[in-house]
Design a protein around this motif. Sequence first.
Motif, short mmCIF file in Angstrom:
data_model
loop_
_atom_site.label_atom_id
_atom_site.label_comp_id
_atom_site.label_asym_id
_atom_site.label_seq_id
_atom_site.Cartn_x
_atom_site.Cartn_y
_atom_site.Cartn_z
N THR A 83 0.86 -1.17 0.00
CA THR A 83 0.00 0.00 0.00
C THR A 83 0.90 1.23 0.00
N MET A 84 0.33 2.34 -0.36
CA MET A 84 1.11 3.59 -0.36
C MET A 84 0.26 4.69 0.25
N THR A 86 -1.31 8.19 0.13
CA THR A 86 -1.74 9.18 -0.85
C THR A 86 -2.29 10.39 -0.09
N PRO A 87 -2.60 11.48 -0.77
CA PRO A 87 -3.22 12.62 -0.07
C PRO A 87 -4.54 12.25 0.63
N ASP A 88 -5.19 11.19 0.15
CA ASP A 88 -6.45 10.75 0.76
C ASP A 88 -6.27 9.65 1.79
N TRP A 90 -4.13 5.86 3.09
CA TRP A 90 -3.50 4.64 2.58
C TRP A 90 -4.35 4.02 1.48
N ALA A 91 -3.68 3.60 0.39
CA ALA A 91 -4.36 2.99 -0.75
C ALA A 91 -3.54 1.83 -1.27
N SER A 93 -1.38 -0.32 -3.64
CA SER A 93 -0.40 0.06 -4.65
C SER A 93 -0.26 -1.04 -5.70
#
Length: 193
Positions: A83-84, A86-88, A90-91, A93
């Motif tokens: 996962t990475m 992001t501005p929103d 953890w998402a 990857s």
Amino acid sequence: MLHVPPAPAPAQRSVLTALNSPTAVREAPTPALRAAQQPVTAESPLSVHVLDRITPSGHAPTRLTAWRFLLRTGGRAVAAADTMLTPDGWAFSHFFEGPYVTATEQALRQAEALPAAYQPRLLSVPELYMLTLWLHGDCAADATTGHPAPSDLLVPLAPAPPGIAAHRAHRFAELLPLLTRRLTPTPLLSSSA
């Protein structure tokens, strides 16, 4: 004994959502994951930290780059999911497989047998193409911050760089001189004309 901290809930949800997406699994470069005949579970969340440099005083600052989950089916790890941030938040990857997946599983089994308690993390040293299981001595520490303490253990995963034994626990203080030497740029020799 290992004290595995929980991954952030959004990171875990994003991996589970990707695992349940036939498109995400089908398009992943992971034949073992696509061929899984039994249910796949996301386990052993590890925070992934990167070590880019060592200061002249021997301080090794790290930065959190991911949470990694081992993907198990049939009693063994066949792939991993990263996962990475992001501005929103953890998402998901990507999925991947390869030698570091089985090496991580092996290192975790070795660490479970150690007499002391540790918090497992992964420490990447990109300049050396090196990934280690970082066994942090403070089990209650925030898994997203910090740097290796002199007494922390690093277990280089195979394949390890030349001159560094894979799957052998090294105290960070023991590896520090070698890492410092390899991460310090060699000054160019100047020639006078």
